[in-house]
Scaffold this active site. Sequence first.
Site, PDB file in Angstrom:
ATOM      1  N   SER A 153       1.184 -18.434   9.984  1.00  0.00           N
ATOM      2  CA  SER A 153       1.851 -17.836  11.485  1.00  0.00           C
ATOM      3  C   SER A 153       1.617 -19.076  12.643  1.00  0.00           C
ATOM      4  CB  SER A 153       1.080 -16.784  12.054  1.00  0.00           C
ATOM      5  OG  SER A 153       1.427 -16.536  13.308  1.00  0.00           O
ATOM      6  N   LYS A 154       2.657 -19.158  13.499  1.00  0.00           N
ATOM      7  CA  LYS A 154       2.222 -20.228  14.609  1.00  0.00           C
ATOM      8  C   LYS A 154       1.031 -20.021  15.238  1.00  0.00           C
ATOM      9  CE  LYS A 154       3.766 -17.867  18.735  1.00  0.00           C
ATOM     10  NZ  LYS A 154       3.224 -16.739  18.458  1.00  0.00           N
ATOM     11  N   THR A 181      10.196  -7.360  13.285  1.00  0.00           N
ATOM     12  CA  THR A 181       9.486  -6.519  11.949  1.00  0.00           C
ATOM     13  C   THR A 181       8.862  -5.358  12.355  1.00  0.00           C
ATOM     14  OG1 THR A 181       7.536  -7.677  11.481  1.00  0.00           O
ATOM     15  CG2 THR A 181       9.592  -8.686  10.774  1.00  0.00           C
ATOM     16  N   ARG A 234       0.923  -1.311  -0.055  1.00  0.00           N
ATOM     17  CA  ARG A 234       0.150   0.022   0.138  1.00  0.00           C
ATOM     18  C   ARG A 234       0.800   1.315   0.059  1.00  0.00           C
ATOM     19  NH1 ARG A 234      -3.065  -1.968   5.239  1.00  0.00           N
ATOM     20  NH2 ARG A 234      -0.808  -2.165   5.570  1.00  0.00           N
ATOM     21  N   TYR A 276      -7.342 -13.000  12.764  1.00  0.00           N
ATOM     22  CA  TYR A 276      -5.926 -13.198  12.090  1.00  0.00           C
ATOM     23  C   TYR A 276      -5.661 -14.866  12.320  1.00  0.00           C
ATOM     24  CZ  TYR A 276      -0.572 -12.855  12.343  1.00  0.00           C
ATOM     25  OH  TYR A 276       0.719 -13.084  11.944  1.00  0.00           O
ATOM     26  N   VAL A 293       9.436 -12.788  14.822  1.00  0.00           N
ATOM     27  CA  VAL A 293      10.751 -12.388  13.955  1.00  0.00           C
ATOM     28  C   VAL A 293      10.459 -10.763  14.021  1.00  0.00           C
ATOM     29  CG1 VAL A 293      11.377 -12.232  11.587  1.00  0.00           C
ATOM     30  CG2 VAL A 293      10.319 -14.169  12.455  1.00  0.00           C
TER      31      VAL A 293
HETATM   32  P1  NAP Z   1       5.346  -6.222   8.444  1.00  0.00           P
HETATM   33  O1  NAP Z   1       6.420  -5.575   9.236  1.00  0.00           O
HETATM   34  O2  NAP Z   1       4.078  -5.409   9.028  1.00  0.00           O
HETATM   35  O3  NAP Z   1       5.018  -6.216   6.840  1.00  0.00           O
HETATM   36  C1  NAP Z   1       3.925  -6.342   6.239  1.00  0.00           C
HETATM   37  C2  NAP Z   1       3.828  -6.020   4.991  1.00  0.00           C
HETATM   38  O4  NAP Z   1       2.667  -6.301   4.430  1.00  0.00           O
HETATM   39  C3  NAP Z   1       4.036  -4.535   4.926  1.00  0.00           C
HETATM   40  O5  NAP Z   1       4.945  -4.228   3.951  1.00  0.00           O
HETATM   41  C4  NAP Z   1       2.647  -4.114   4.486  1.00  0.00           C
HETATM   42  O6  NAP Z   1       3.177  -2.635   3.935  1.00  0.00           O
HETATM   43  C5  NAP Z   1       2.015  -4.994   3.567  1.00  0.00           C
HETATM   44  N1  NAP Z   1       0.777  -5.202   3.681  1.00  0.00           N
HETATM   45  C6  NAP Z   1       0.085  -5.326   4.765  1.00  0.00           C
HETATM   46  N2  NAP Z   1      -1.273  -5.171   4.452  1.00  0.00           N
HETATM   47  C7  NAP Z   1      -1.280  -5.030   3.101  1.00  0.00           C
HETATM   48  C8  NAP Z   1      -2.399  -4.846   1.959  1.00  0.00           C
HETATM   49  N3  NAP Z   1      -3.609  -4.763   2.428  1.00  0.00           N
HETATM   50  N4  NAP Z   1      -2.102  -4.335   0.621  1.00  0.00           N
HETATM   51  C9  NAP Z   1      -0.744  -4.335   0.563  1.00  0.00           C
HETATM   52  N5  NAP Z   1       0.196  -4.582   1.411  1.00  0.00           N
HETATM   53  C10 NAP Z   1       0.114  -4.740   2.630  1.00  0.00           C
HETATM   54  O7  NAP Z   1       5.044  -7.525   8.696  1.00  0.00           O
HETATM   55  P2  NAP Z   1       5.869  -9.057   9.047  1.00  0.00           P
HETATM   56  O8  NAP Z   1       6.202  -9.117  10.458  1.00  0.00           O
HETATM   57  O9  NAP Z   1       6.897  -8.819   8.088  1.00  0.00           O
HETATM   58  O10 NAP Z   1       4.756 -10.026   8.619  1.00  0.00           O
HETATM   59  C11 NAP Z   1       4.894 -10.554   7.353  1.00  0.00           C
HETATM   60  C12 NAP Z   1       4.121 -12.057   7.191  1.00  0.00           C
HETATM   61  O11 NAP Z   1       4.538 -12.748   8.117  1.00  0.00           O
HETATM   62  C13 NAP Z   1       2.625 -11.715   7.758  1.00  0.00           C
HETATM   63  O12 NAP Z   1       1.715 -12.522   6.985  1.00  0.00           O
HETATM   64  C14 NAP Z   1       2.478 -12.102   9.098  1.00  0.00           C
HETATM   65  O13 NAP Z   1       1.191 -12.649   9.349  1.00  0.00           O
HETATM   66  C15 NAP Z   1       3.526 -13.141   9.083  1.00  0.00           C
HETATM   67  N6  NAP Z   1       4.087 -13.417  10.303  1.00  0.00           N
HETATM   68  C16 NAP Z   1       4.983 -12.598  11.041  1.00  0.00           C
HETATM   69  C17 NAP Z   1       5.561 -12.883  12.371  1.00  0.00           C
HETATM   70  C18 NAP Z   1       6.685 -11.995  12.887  1.00  0.00           C
HETATM   71  O14 NAP Z   1       7.180 -12.257  13.924  1.00  0.00           O
HETATM   72  N7  NAP Z   1       6.922 -10.806  12.564  1.00  0.00           N
HETATM   73  C19 NAP Z   1       5.372 -13.882  12.974  1.00  0.00           C
HETATM   74  C20 NAP Z   1       4.223 -14.991  12.306  1.00  0.00           C
HETATM   75  C21 NAP Z   1       3.727 -14.476  11.049  1.00  0.00           C
HETATM   76  P3  NAP Z   1       2.224  -1.728   3.574  1.00  0.00           P
HETATM   77  O15 NAP Z   1       1.640  -1.056   5.199  1.00  0.00           O
HETATM   78  O16 NAP Z   1       3.061  -0.512   2.741  1.00  0.00           O
HETATM   79  O17 NAP Z   1       0.985  -1.813   2.729  1.00  0.00           O
END
Ligand code: NAP
Length: 262
Positions: A141-142, A189, A39, A154, A187
């Site tokens: 995700s876990k 982020t 986005r 979620y 992770v």
């Molecule tokens: P993040 O840092 O928030 O990155 C998520 C990305 O998705 C952002 O770049 C966001 O960018 C984009 N995004 C979200 N909704 C969107 C939409 N409607 N349209 C277009 N882009 C969208 O998250 P992350 O931690 O890297 O997570 C990535 C994936 O890993 C997710 O599916 C999350 O559920 C999964 N996950 C993460 C963790 C963890 O520990 N971090 C654990 C389990 C699972 P914009 O805001 O620019 O759109």
Amino acid sequence: MDLGLRDKVVIVTGGSKGIGEGIVRSFLAEDAKVVIVNRSTAEGEHLEAEHTEQGKNCYFVQGDLTRVEACRDAVEKTLEKYGRIDVLVNNAGVNDGVGLDAGTDAFLGSLQRNLVHYYAMAHYAICELKKNKGSIINITSKVADTGQGNTSGYAASKGGINALTREWAVDLVEYGVRVNAVVPAEVWTPLYEKWIQTLDHPDETLNQIRSLIPLEARMTTKEEIADMVVFLASPRSSHTTGQIIYVDGGYTHFDRKCTSRR
Ligand code: NAP
């Protein structure tokens, strides 16, 4: 190691930040052609400019994936730019805290943010993936296994993504299209930071979580998630499909006695 991904065309949703950014950088390091969909624009445009300067193929498409048209547009723009699609990485998502009290409209909104676009992206990309014997990697995700509390939308989405990974693997096996999922747990982020800041004692909780991760008592890096994703996308994993793979330092499944000693 050459993973055989040179010139493969890869779409990474949510590729400009967090885990997605790690995935994008890993594919570019393998000389794949990478399309990012987000986005916001700043980070995506920056990644595109940075890699174009280095002679790599990186293309940013702005779009909100909760709009089905944005999913179709991302696929069409990829085809206009690079003429084919070999790999789809469904990664964008948000742990949006839609719990039991939030009501059905909020719940459906969470499914739109976390689940429906995984299906829409696969739907629009499927002809290309079949043509090219491509691959889909879903980031899940876990929380689908463990629950978290107050995040019904979620959790349901991630459980749905796990189910769709197996369903699509069966659907597409006759076309040689492999479908796998990668499961992060903890992770660091932007999403994770935002979530931890919603808690009453974020620093204390973070230290506690870290101490409970069996392998090295540390969080997984986004590069470690990305390494698994590029491997699963590559011909080096040519007989792996329908798998849900945990890259989590043992956090989700190890016996409690592995962490209770700390
Ligand atoms: P993040 O840092 O928030 O990155 C998520 C990305 O998705 C952002 O770049 C966001 O960018 C984009 N995004 C979200 N909704 C969107 C939409 N409607 N349209 C277009 N882009 C969208 O998250 P992350 O931690 O890297 O997570 C990535 C994936 O890993 C997710 O599916 C999350 O559920 C999964 N996950 C993460 C963790 C963890 O520990 N971090 C654990 C389990 C699972 P914009 O805001 O620019 O759109």
